[in-house]
Design an enzyme around this catalytic site. Structure first.
Site, PDB file in Angstrom:
ATOM      1  N   THR A   1       4.502 -15.333  11.750  1.00  0.00           N
ATOM      2  CA  THR A   1       2.860 -14.758  11.918  1.00  0.00           C
ATOM      3  C   THR A   1       1.730 -15.930  11.747  1.00  0.00           C
ATOM      4  OG1 THR A   1       2.679 -14.248   9.570  1.00  0.00           O
ATOM      5  CG2 THR A   1       3.790 -12.274  10.815  1.00  0.00           C
ATOM      6  N   GLY A   2       2.555 -16.679  12.166  1.00  0.00           N
ATOM      7  CA  GLY A   2       1.849 -18.077  12.652  1.00  0.00           C
ATOM      8  C   GLY A   2       1.639 -18.582  10.835  1.00  0.00           C
TER       9      GLY A   2
ATOM     10  N   THR B   1       3.115 -21.631   9.383  1.00  0.00           N
ATOM     11  CA  THR B   1       2.518 -22.722   9.899  1.00  0.00           C
ATOM     12  C   THR B   1       1.870 -23.532  10.641  1.00  0.00           C
ATOM     13  OG1 THR B   1       5.727 -22.723   9.510  1.00  0.00           O
ATOM     14  CG2 THR B   1       4.475 -24.415  10.482  1.00  0.00           C
TER      15      THR B   1
ATOM     16  N   GLY C   1       2.777 -14.136   3.992  1.00  0.00           N
ATOM     17  CA  GLY C   1       3.168 -13.059   5.127  1.00  0.00           C
ATOM     18  C   GLY C   1       4.544 -12.904   6.047  1.00  0.00           C
ATOM     19  N   PRO C   2       4.979 -12.149   6.721  1.00  0.00           N
ATOM     20  CA  PRO C   2       5.642 -12.107   7.420  1.00  0.00           C
ATOM     21  C   PRO C   2       6.502 -13.457   8.283  1.00  0.00           C
ATOM     22  CG  PRO C   2       4.443 -10.087   8.103  1.00  0.00           C
ATOM     23  CD  PRO C   2       4.184 -11.148   7.610  1.00  0.00           C
TER      24      PRO C   2
ATOM     25  N   HIS D   1       0.417  11.193   9.747  1.00  0.00           N
ATOM     26  CA  HIS D   1       0.204  10.760   8.013  1.00  0.00           C
ATOM     27  C   HIS D   1      -0.999   9.835   7.717  1.00  0.00           C
ATOM     28  CE1 HIS D   1       2.703  10.598   4.190  1.00  0.00           C
ATOM     29  NE2 HIS D   1       2.222   9.640   4.099  1.00  0.00           N
ATOM     30  N   GLU D   2      -1.087   9.127   8.285  1.00  0.00           N
ATOM     31  CA  GLU D   2      -2.465   8.542   7.255  1.00  0.00           C
ATOM     32  C   GLU D   2      -3.760   8.935   7.876  1.00  0.00           C
ATOM     33  OE1 GLU D   2      -2.187   5.811   5.873  1.00  0.00           O
ATOM     34  OE2 GLU D   2       0.543   5.823   6.250  1.00  0.00           O
TER      35      GLU D   2
ATOM     36  N   ASP E   1       4.503   9.070  -1.518  1.00  0.00           N
ATOM     37  CA  ASP E   1       3.191   9.944  -2.476  1.00  0.00           C
ATOM     38  C   ASP E   1       2.723  11.055  -3.484  1.00  0.00           C
ATOM     39  OD1 ASP E   1       1.777   8.220  -0.565  1.00  0.00           O
ATOM     40  OD2 ASP E   1       2.135   9.602   0.958  1.00  0.00           O
TER      41      ASP E   1
ATOM     42  N   HIS F   1      -4.439  11.751   5.377  1.00  0.00           N
ATOM     43  CA  HIS F   1      -4.685  10.642   3.763  1.00  0.00           C
ATOM     44  C   HIS F   1      -6.244  10.616   3.948  1.00  0.00           C
ATOM     45  CE1 HIS F   1      -1.383  10.318   1.435  1.00  0.00           C
ATOM     46  NE2 HIS F   1      -0.618   8.811   2.289  1.00  0.00           N
TER      47      HIS F   1
END
Ligand code: ADP
Ligand code: ZN
Length: 651
Positions: free
Chosen positions: A226-227, A229, A222-223, A445-446, A523, A449
């Site tokens: 983000t927790g 650790t 993950g980035p 946009h989403e 897309d 879809h």
């Protein structure tokens, strides 16, 4: 990669003596160094000092004075060294010692003078040029010797430890964290996945008796911030086992072999205290794919460390309750060897939190600060889209600092807003913030879809729609999970459905915002590839009929590299057909979107609000819209359709 353990064994044999007697080895080493030092550098001064001590009547004189004394005939004998002259004088029968230091290296007059005055003289071995050369090289030699010595020891990883290097135990802090799962918020799925590990650690016997294989490695992906650790710590905390934490980059040091030795020590120690958790942060620092380009320097070291890690993980049996948790934000660059069975064969996604998640994280972190009753955390959570847990923790702290500076008793909303602003200013440079406009674009946009996926037969239904940026590139995503797993065959209508769903994103921007963004590039590329493949690989069009024009690649979307087997003219025809069909489908999609504009608006609104919509909610919105407008339901995945499908399957 396989020779390096062998190398190690060879070296072990060669250095058996030193390896088995590290202290003695070091003592010998130091004595040798000191002796060399004395012999070379200490030479002149040592002599001077000795002279000083022996004769009480010793006089330190300048070289020129000594020369005058010689000229005056007051000197009987002289000892010459390259750095000191010791002279014995005779002062009316009384013996006097003169010592001249800091003498000029070259004095051609000296020896003739001594001969002329009939002074007895002798040179003491010192070999002027040689000693100078040695004294110049000495520091280099010493450094080199120490370096080789340490490197060899490190490779062997003996205990003892000189200068605190090599003994990993000194660097690795095994703690028993107080952290609990409650401290980790907003990453519920990840938490669920690691909860099992706590049980392994708490009751290893249970699993062993059953013959179950306890997982050895879990990769937290993950980035940053983000927790990951925090989550690893919570696992150790919940299971109340020691937590050994190291950073991948700390393994890579300037001494060859240190990393490997640290890994060995780390595992040794963890096994001793098992059950235990080993946490390796930034594992990509050592686990970079060997294929991903050799970088200069440090490469050997990294490879050795990686090999050692792999060896350790393979080494301890499944009955040792030591579990290695590793964190990375770049899983794609990891060496495949790390991800093999019995190593880090489990991956847990620790993603950036959505609105609800952020709200929970904010609550966790505001427990320890004084908040005014007026603070509305919902607003704070809403204004922090795209931020990770660490950023949120920072915002709370920053707000507390701001309030303190203004001498307030409590943190107010304005402090929090100010802190958010500051956080974003810092982040803007890193391009992590999605601004409001972008959020709006991505929402529509989403939604496009998602709507097309639900209305088109053959498309996979929507599982989740999100406008939370995912890693690099994608600003949002619509998650589709196929109903049946392992499908290798796709029918024509399913390929068409895929195209229609892909076009839905761009079409929605077009219809609802009147402007298109660059976000749909990928897309459109995929849609184009599918159409092209349908025509030229799968023989699904009138243009080429059943004639297969390109040798198929292994997958539907492989495209690109297929060998062309047709004329320019046919190519033009294909291009034309592709464009025509794309335009045709695009028009169709836009028509549908216009018909369902109310549903799209609603979805986009919800997305803007809470950032994530579950598939169920998407279908609900569409269904409600159809009912309100007296439309016949076009939902492609309603129960009816599924029943029909099932019947068709049975017959
Ligand atoms: P990572 O290892 O993913 O880079 P960390 O676990 O080091 O992130 O997070 C740093 C700090 O940010 C944590 O100590 C904690 O205070 C805060 N934090 C990050 N994520 C969360 C979360 N999901 N819940 C609560 N606090 C978090
Ligand atoms: Zn898209």
């Amino acid at each position: 990669m396989n020779n390096s353990p062998n190398n190690n064994t060879n070296q072990n044999n060669n250095n058996n003596f030193f390896n088995n007697n590290p202290l003695l080895a070091f003592a010998l080493f130091s004595i040798v160094i000191i002796l060399i030092f004395k012999a070379v550098v200490g030479d002149g001064e040592g002599l001077g000092n000795m002279v000083n001590k022996q004769a009480s009547a010793t006089k330190q004189v300048a070289y020129s004075d000594l020369k005058s004394l010689i000229k005056e005939g007051k000197i009987v004998s002289v000892k010459l060294t390259p750095t000191v002259i010791e002279a014995i004088g005779d002062d009316n029968g009384r013996k006097l010692r003169y010592v001249a230091q800091n003498i000029p290296t070259i004095d051609k007059e000296m020896v003739p003078l001594l001969e002329e005055k009939k002074v007895q003289f002798e040179g003491v071995m010192g070999g002027g040029w040689l000693s100078e050369l040695i004294s110049m090289m000495l520091p280099i030699l010493i450094f080199f010797a120490i370096w080789i010595f340490l490197a060899k020891r490190m490779q062997k990883g003996m205990g003892g430890g000189i200068l605190g290097v090599g003994k990993a135990g000194k660097m690795i802090n095994a703690e028993k964290p107080e952290t609990r799962f409650d401290d980790v918020a907003g990453v519920e799925e990840a938490k669920e996945e690691v909860k099992e590990i706590v049980d392994f650690l708490k009751y290893p016997e249970r699993y062993m008796e059953l013959g179950a294989k306890i997982p050895k490695g879990v990769l937290l992906v993950g980035p940053p911030g983000t927790g990951k650790t925090l989550l690893a710590k919570a696992v150790a905390g919940e299971a109340s086992v020691p937590f050994f934490s190291v950073s991948g980059s700390s393994f890579i040091e300037m001494f060859v072999g240190v990393g490997a030795s640290r890994v060995r020590d780390l595992f040794e120690q963890a096994k001793k205290e098992a059950p235990a958790i080993i946490f390796i942060d930034e594992i990509d620092a050592i686990g970079k794919s060997r294929a991903s380009g050799a970088q200069m320097g440090g490469n050997d070291e990294r490879e050795q460390t990686l090999n050692q890690l792999l060896a350790e993980m393979d080494g301890f049996g499944t009955n040792t309750p030591v579990i290695v948790l590793a964190a990375t934000n770049r899983p794609e660059i990891l060496d495949a060897a790390l991800l093999r069975a019995g190593r880090f064969d489990r991956q847990v996604l620790v993603d950036k939190p959505d609105y609800e998640g952020r709200l929970k994280i904010l609550k966790v972190h505001s427990k320890d600060v004084k908040l005014s009753d007026q603070v509305d955390m919902a607003i704070i959570a809403k204004s922090t889209a795209g931020l990770a847990g660490a950023d949120l923790a920072n915002i709370i702290n920053e707000a507390a600092l701001l309030a303190g500076r203004l001498n307030k008793q409590e943190i107010e909303q304005s402090d929090l807003m100010e802190a958010i602003e500051r956080a974003f200013v810092g982040l803007e440079k890193k391009n992590r913030k999605i601004n409001e406009l972008e959020k709006k674009i991505v929402s529509y946009h989403e939604s496009g879809h998602a709507l097309m996926a639900e209305l088109t037969e053959g498309a996979t239904r929507v599982t989740k729609v999100s406008i939370i940026p995912r890693g690099l590139g994608a600003l949002g995503y619509t998650l589709h999970l196929p109903d049946e797993e392992n499908r290798f065959l796709k029918q024509k209508h399913e390929l068409l459905a895929e195209i229609i769903v892909l076009l839905g994103g761009r079409a929605a921007e077009d219809v609802f915002l009147g402007e298109i963004s660059t976000g749909a590039g990928n897309d459109l590329q995929r849609a184009t590839t599918i159409i092209k493949d349908m025509i030229s690989v799968y023989g699904m069009s009138d243009v080429a009929g059943l004639m297969v024009l390109e040798k198929s690649q292994n997958s539907f979307l492989g495209g690109g590299m297929a060998q062309k087997d047709y004329s320019e003219k046919t190519a033009e025809k294909i291009d034309e057909a592709v464009k025509m069909q794309l335009d045709e489908y695009y028009a169709l999609v836009k028509k549908t979107l216009n018909e369902y504009s109310g549903a799209i608006e609603e979805m986009a609104k919800v997305l803007l609000d809470v950032e994530v919509i579950e598939g169920e909610k998407v279908r609900e919105i569409i269904e409600n819209f159809e009912k309100e407008n007296g439309m016949k339901s076009r939902l492609a995945h309603t129960k009816k359709v599924e029943q029909e499908k099932e019947e068709a399957n049975h017959s």
